[in-house]
Design a protein around this motif. Structure first.
Motif, short mmCIF file in Angstrom:
data_model
loop_
_atom_site.label_atom_id
_atom_site.label_comp_id
_atom_site.label_asym_id
_atom_site.label_seq_id
_atom_site.Cartn_x
_atom_site.Cartn_y
_atom_site.Cartn_z
N ARG A 87 0.82 -1.21 0.00
CA ARG A 87 0.00 0.00 0.00
C ARG A 87 0.86 1.26 0.00
N LEU A 88 2.06 1.20 0.56
CA LEU A 88 2.93 2.37 0.63
C LEU A 88 3.85 2.50 -0.57
N GLY A 89 4.05 1.42 -1.31
CA GLY A 89 4.82 1.49 -2.54
C GLY A 89 6.26 1.95 -2.36
N LEU A 90 6.94 1.42 -1.38
CA LEU A 90 8.33 1.80 -1.13
C LEU A 90 9.20 1.44 -2.34
N ALA A 91 10.01 2.38 -2.78
CA ALA A 91 10.85 2.17 -3.96
C ALA A 91 11.87 1.07 -3.71
N ALA A 92 12.21 0.35 -4.79
CA ALA A 92 13.15 -0.77 -4.66
C ALA A 92 14.52 -0.31 -4.17
N ASP A 93 14.90 0.92 -4.48
CA ASP A 93 16.21 1.42 -4.06
C ASP A 93 16.15 2.30 -2.82
N ASP A 94 15.03 2.28 -2.11
CA ASP A 94 14.91 3.08 -0.90
C ASP A 94 15.95 2.61 0.12
N PRO A 95 16.73 3.53 0.67
CA PRO A 95 17.81 3.13 1.59
C PRO A 95 17.31 2.50 2.89
N ARG A 96 16.02 2.60 3.17
CA ARG A 96 15.47 2.01 4.40
C ARG A 96 15.21 0.51 4.26
N ARG A 97 15.25 -0.02 3.05
CA ARG A 97 14.87 -1.42 2.84
C ARG A 97 15.64 -2.42 3.70
N PRO A 98 16.97 -2.32 3.83
CA PRO A 98 17.67 -3.31 4.65
C PRO A 98 17.25 -3.30 6.12
N ARG A 99 16.57 -2.23 6.55
CA ARG A 99 16.19 -2.11 7.96
C ARG A 99 14.67 -2.16 8.14
N LEU A 100 13.98 -2.72 7.16
CA LEU A 100 12.53 -2.84 7.28
C LEU A 100 12.14 -3.57 8.56
N TRP A 101 12.90 -4.60 8.91
CA TRP A 101 12.61 -5.37 10.11
C TRP A 101 12.64 -4.49 11.35
N THR A 145 8.75 -10.02 13.84
CA THR A 145 8.53 -8.80 14.60
C THR A 145 8.07 -9.13 16.01
N ALA A 146 7.08 -10.02 16.13
CA ALA A 146 6.60 -10.43 17.44
C ALA A 146 7.71 -11.09 18.25
N GLY A 147 8.52 -11.90 17.59
CA GLY A 147 9.62 -12.58 18.29
C GLY A 147 10.64 -11.61 18.84
N ILE A 148 10.97 -10.58 18.08
CA ILE A 148 11.95 -9.60 18.54
C ILE A 148 11.47 -8.92 19.82
N LEU A 149 10.17 -8.68 19.91
CA LEU A 149 9.63 -8.00 21.09
C LEU A 149 9.71 -8.86 22.35
N VAL A 150 9.95 -10.16 22.20
CA VAL A 150 10.12 -11.03 23.38
C VAL A 150 11.53 -11.62 23.47
N GLY A 151 12.47 -11.09 22.67
CA GLY A 151 13.85 -11.50 22.87
C GLY A 151 14.61 -12.06 21.69
N LEU A 152 13.97 -12.30 20.56
CA LEU A 152 14.69 -12.76 19.38
C LEU A 152 15.76 -11.73 19.01
N ARG A 153 16.98 -12.19 18.78
CA ARG A 153 18.07 -11.29 18.37
C ARG A 153 18.29 -11.45 16.86
N VAL A 154 18.28 -10.33 16.18
CA VAL A 154 18.53 -10.29 14.74
C VAL A 154 19.79 -9.48 14.51
N LYS A 155 20.74 -10.05 13.79
CA LYS A 155 21.97 -9.31 13.50
C LYS A 155 21.68 -8.28 12.43
N ASP A 156 21.91 -7.02 12.76
CA ASP A 156 21.66 -5.93 11.82
C ASP A 156 22.59 -6.07 10.63
N PRO A 157 22.05 -6.15 9.40
CA PRO A 157 22.91 -6.35 8.23
C PRO A 157 23.84 -5.18 7.96
N ASP A 158 23.53 -3.99 8.51
CA ASP A 158 24.38 -2.82 8.30
C ASP A 158 25.48 -2.72 9.34
N THR A 159 25.13 -2.95 10.61
CA THR A 159 26.09 -2.73 11.69
C THR A 159 26.76 -4.01 12.19
#
Length: 312
Positions: A87-101, A145-159
């Motif tokens: 519905r928001l139509g985020l562009a394929a090259d939007d710099p926010r894409r790697p951090r959508l999570w 998303t639900a898992g992260i809120l209770v402790g799932l750790r996701v390695k940030d692809p940027d940092t």
């Protein structure tokens, strides 16, 4: 709202509901505003909350078979349209894409911060919500998303960092058809396009949780087949349960909508099973009633045509 046939499980009678959308929460720094839908029982007090995160590309109008069921049985359900929504139509090259999570997690935390505003947006709801009893739920990407809120750790692809983004305001989770661990089990497509799946650590999840998996959910993201979506159960700590839905593919019979085109395994009995088991679990984990959950565990312990529950 269609009525699905019973699956051998019972529950309380449904009550009328009210739903308000969109409630607009302004985002800082000029990003898109957060549009939220709130669904609630028309009567009752001390109502617990479910924060529901949609799958990739969906929006606040999705998953009505679950949302309607939960709301009509005593829960206030809050849904947002996340940044990855079509519905928001985020562009394929939007710099926010790697951090959508991560934007999704921020959305959920923003909802928790703005519960008073959201409560006041629904006529007659003020003073009827128990903010201390909140469960995070989600399907597919939303399950992460639900898992992260209770402790799932996701390695940030940027940092390269794997921060603890859990929120103490969430008391438990329901993860439906959710991705498992990454590493060399990911397909090249997933590794390239979904970098937030490359490294997930479930070992820090200690809050109670229900995982729902279809035994025919053979996603093109992992080389392991349907067992991949059971990782949120097998790789997390105790006080967890797993509902395996027999014959179910990624949308578990049609939970994403009453007439959703993406459903490849449409089956009203499977949807009824997921509705009834998730409601029984919500009532159990929020302390409303334990009898329905205990019955579900007995009925689905082994040999049921529709599914099986195991716990640890």
């Amino acid at each position: 709202m269609p009525t699905y046939q019973a699956t051998g499980l019972t529950g309380p009678e449904p009550t009328p509901t009210v739903s308000v959308k969109p409630v607009v929460l302004r985002r800082p720094q000029g990003d898109e505003d957060l549009h939220v839908r709130v669904s609630a029982p028309a009567t009752g007090t001390g109502l617990p909350l479910v924060l529901f995160a949609h799958g990739f590309g969906s929006d606040l109008d999705g998953y009505t078979p679950l949302v309607d069921h939960w709301a009509s049985h005593g829960f206030v359900v809050v849904q947002a349209t996340h940044l990855d929504s079509k519905r928001l139509g985020l562009a394929a090259d939007d710099p926010r894409r790697p951090r959508l999570w991560r934007y999704r997690v921020h959305d959920m935390q923003r909802i928790l911060d703005e519960l008073v505003t959201l409560e006041s947006s629904v006529p007659g709801l003020v003073g009827r919500v128990d903010h201390s009893r909140a469960v995070a739920a989600g399907h597919s990407f939303g399950g992460q998303t639900a898992g992260i809120l209770v402790g799932l750790r996701v390695k940030d692809p940027d940092t390269g960092a794997a921060e603890d983004l859990s929120d103490s305001r969430i008391m438990g989770s329901i993860q439906l058809a959710t991705a498992g661990r990454g590493g060399d089990e990911l397909t090249p497509f997933a590794h390239e396009n979904l970098p937030w799946l490359r490294d997930q650590d479930f070992s820090h999840i200690t809050a109670p949780g229900l995982v729902v998996a279809g035994d025919k959910d053979d996603l093109p993201l992992s080389t392991r087949g349907p067992a991949w979506t059971t990782d949120p159960y097998t790789l997390s700590r105790g006080n967890k349960s797993l509902l395996t839905v027999h014959g179910a593919e990624h949308f578990l019979g049609g939970i994403s909508g009453y007439r959703a085109a993406e459903t490849t395994d449409e089956d009203s009995d499977r949807v009824a099973l997921v509705q009834q088991v998730t409601l029984a679990y919500l009532r159990h984990v929020t302390g409303i009633d334990h009898a329905d959950w205990e019955k579900a565990q007995r009925v689905l312990a082994d040999g049921h045509l529709l599914g099986r529950i195991e716990s640890k």
